[in-house]
Design an enzyme around this catalytic site. Structure first.
Site, PDB file in Angstrom:
ATOM      1  CG  HIS A   1       0.521  10.791   5.984  1.00  0.00           C
ATOM      2  ND1 HIS A   1      -0.423   9.980   5.876  1.00  0.00           N
ATOM      3  CD2 HIS A   1       0.518  11.789   6.020  1.00  0.00           C
ATOM      4  CE1 HIS A   1      -1.543  11.048   4.918  1.00  0.00           C
ATOM      5  NE2 HIS A   1      -0.222  11.833   5.654  1.00  0.00           N
TER       6      HIS A   1
ATOM      7  CG  HIS B   1      -1.954  -0.864   1.520  1.00  0.00           C
ATOM      8  ND1 HIS B   1      -2.815  -1.265   0.274  1.00  0.00           N
ATOM      9  CD2 HIS B   1      -2.018  -2.281   2.143  1.00  0.00           C
ATOM     10  CE1 HIS B   1      -3.494  -2.840   0.519  1.00  0.00           C
ATOM     11  NE2 HIS B   1      -2.541  -2.940   1.818  1.00  0.00           N
TER      12      HIS B   1
ATOM     13  CG  HIS C   1       2.428   5.914   5.939  1.00  0.00           C
ATOM     14  ND1 HIS C   1       2.412   5.379   7.389  1.00  0.00           N
ATOM     15  CD2 HIS C   1       1.863   5.879   5.270  1.00  0.00           C
ATOM     16  CE1 HIS C   1       1.415   6.544   7.706  1.00  0.00           C
ATOM     17  NE2 HIS C   1       0.630   6.779   6.450  1.00  0.00           N
TER      18      HIS C   1
ATOM     19  CB  THR D   1      -6.043   8.906   5.465  1.00  0.00           C
ATOM     20  OG1 THR D   1      -4.780   8.099   5.397  1.00  0.00           O
ATOM     21  CG2 THR D   1      -5.958  10.469   6.125  1.00  0.00           C
ATOM     22  CB  THR D   2      -5.344   3.371   5.532  1.00  0.00           C
ATOM     23  OG1 THR D   2      -4.538   3.290   6.244  1.00  0.00           O
ATOM     24  CG2 THR D   2      -4.457   3.978   4.411  1.00  0.00           C
TER      25      THR D   2
ATOM     26  CG  HIS E   1      -1.016   8.332   1.095  1.00  0.00           C
ATOM     27  ND1 HIS E   1      -1.531   7.652   1.285  1.00  0.00           N
ATOM     28  CD2 HIS E   1      -0.628   8.898   2.801  1.00  0.00           C
ATOM     29  CE1 HIS E   1      -1.802   6.643   2.886  1.00  0.00           C
ATOM     30  NE2 HIS E   1      -0.854   8.021   3.680  1.00  0.00           N
TER      31      HIS E   1
END
Length: 277
Positions: A137, A83, A112, A219-220, A114
């Site tokens: 993040h 992801h 991590h 956000t996941t 995005h």
């Protein structure tokens, strides 16, 4: 409640941060997350959001205090979990943050990223409806709760420090080592250990006086509403070629060219902007 807590911990610890039954396209994309995870579809404190500067409340918070952000990281573990790419600390001093809108001390858990298909999109939070090509993040947990697992079930349990990127023509020298290691984790599940990593100050930015803050969520999935967001205004520069390295990573269905959740309704939340002046 106990079942929900168990699902949260199981999902969050799966590969350092994510459930494995979601994606960003088709029937496992963001529009369908709410079918299995209630907060994703019906929560009122969901992230990300569009931060409109004309609507924020300007406030002078106490100074943020960063501990061990200026020390090079002794050893980090880099992993492609299908992801995103996740960085955790495997050796050395643990960075922490306090002050600002935070009541207590928060320790580093992982960071991590995005991103999007082009340099015109990719960030999860927007500022004045503007998207950025990459967003970092940094997930921190409140030490008062004893452990990450316990903090992850408290309304103030997590803080996410968010950094936005802009594309430039020149490489960022602080990312040269990281970009080289990304080539080694292109496959889902692959990982690599890196010794002598740069400090978090060098990896992000030291201009951290101006930021937005609001109450939100992961956000996941499971989109738990336990996050105090701190979104820094100062951006980090990466070259187009360095940004492209993220888009070369593989996901569960081929190239992981984008992994950002669309913005969510603000509802009646207030977004604050810290202004030291």
């Amino acid at each position: 409640m106990l079942l929900g807590s168990a699902i949260f911990v199981m999902c969050f610890f799966a590969d350092l941060g994510f459930c494995q039954d979601f994606g960003y396209d088709g029937t496992i994309g963001p529009n369908f997350w709410g079918e299995r995870y209630q907060n994703c579809g019906h929560g009122k404190l969901q992230s990300p959001i569009d931060i409109e500067e004309t609507d924020v409340i300007v406030q002078k918070f106490p100074p943020l205090i960063f501990k061990n952000f200026d020390e090079p990281l002794e050893s980090v573990h880099l992993k492609n979990n299908g992801h995103t790419v996740v960085v955790s600390i495997s050796g050395g001093a643990v960075p922490s943050i306090s002050g600002g809108p935070l009541a207590g001390t928060y320790n580093f858990s992982q960071l991590h990223f995005h991103w999007g298909k082009t340099d015109e999109e990719g960030s999860e939070n927007l500022i004045n409806n503007q998207s950025f090509p990459l967003e970092l993040h940094m997930v921190m947990f409140k030490t008062d709760h004893g452990s990450f697992a316990e903090a992850a079930n408290e309304t103030d349990g997590l803080a996410v420090l968010s950094f936005l990127y802009i594309a430039t023509s020149e490489d960022n020298e602080n990312y040269e080592q990281f970009a080289e290691q990304l080539l080694l984790v292109q496959d889902v599940g692959s990982s690599v250990d890196i010794n002598g990593f740069v400090s978090l100050d060098d990896f992000t930015t030291t201009d951290r006086n101006h930021y937005f803050t609001y109450r939100g969520s992961l956000t996941t999935p499971p989109c738990s509403e336990v996050v105090i967001w701190i979104e820094f205004k100062n951006t980090i520069k990466l070259s187009h070629n360095q940004l492209q390295e993220f888009r070369e990573l593989s996901g569960q269905e081929g190239k992981l060219e984008h992994n950002f959740r669309p913005i969510q309704p603000l509802h009646d939340r207030v977004v604050y902007m810290n202004s030291p002046e």
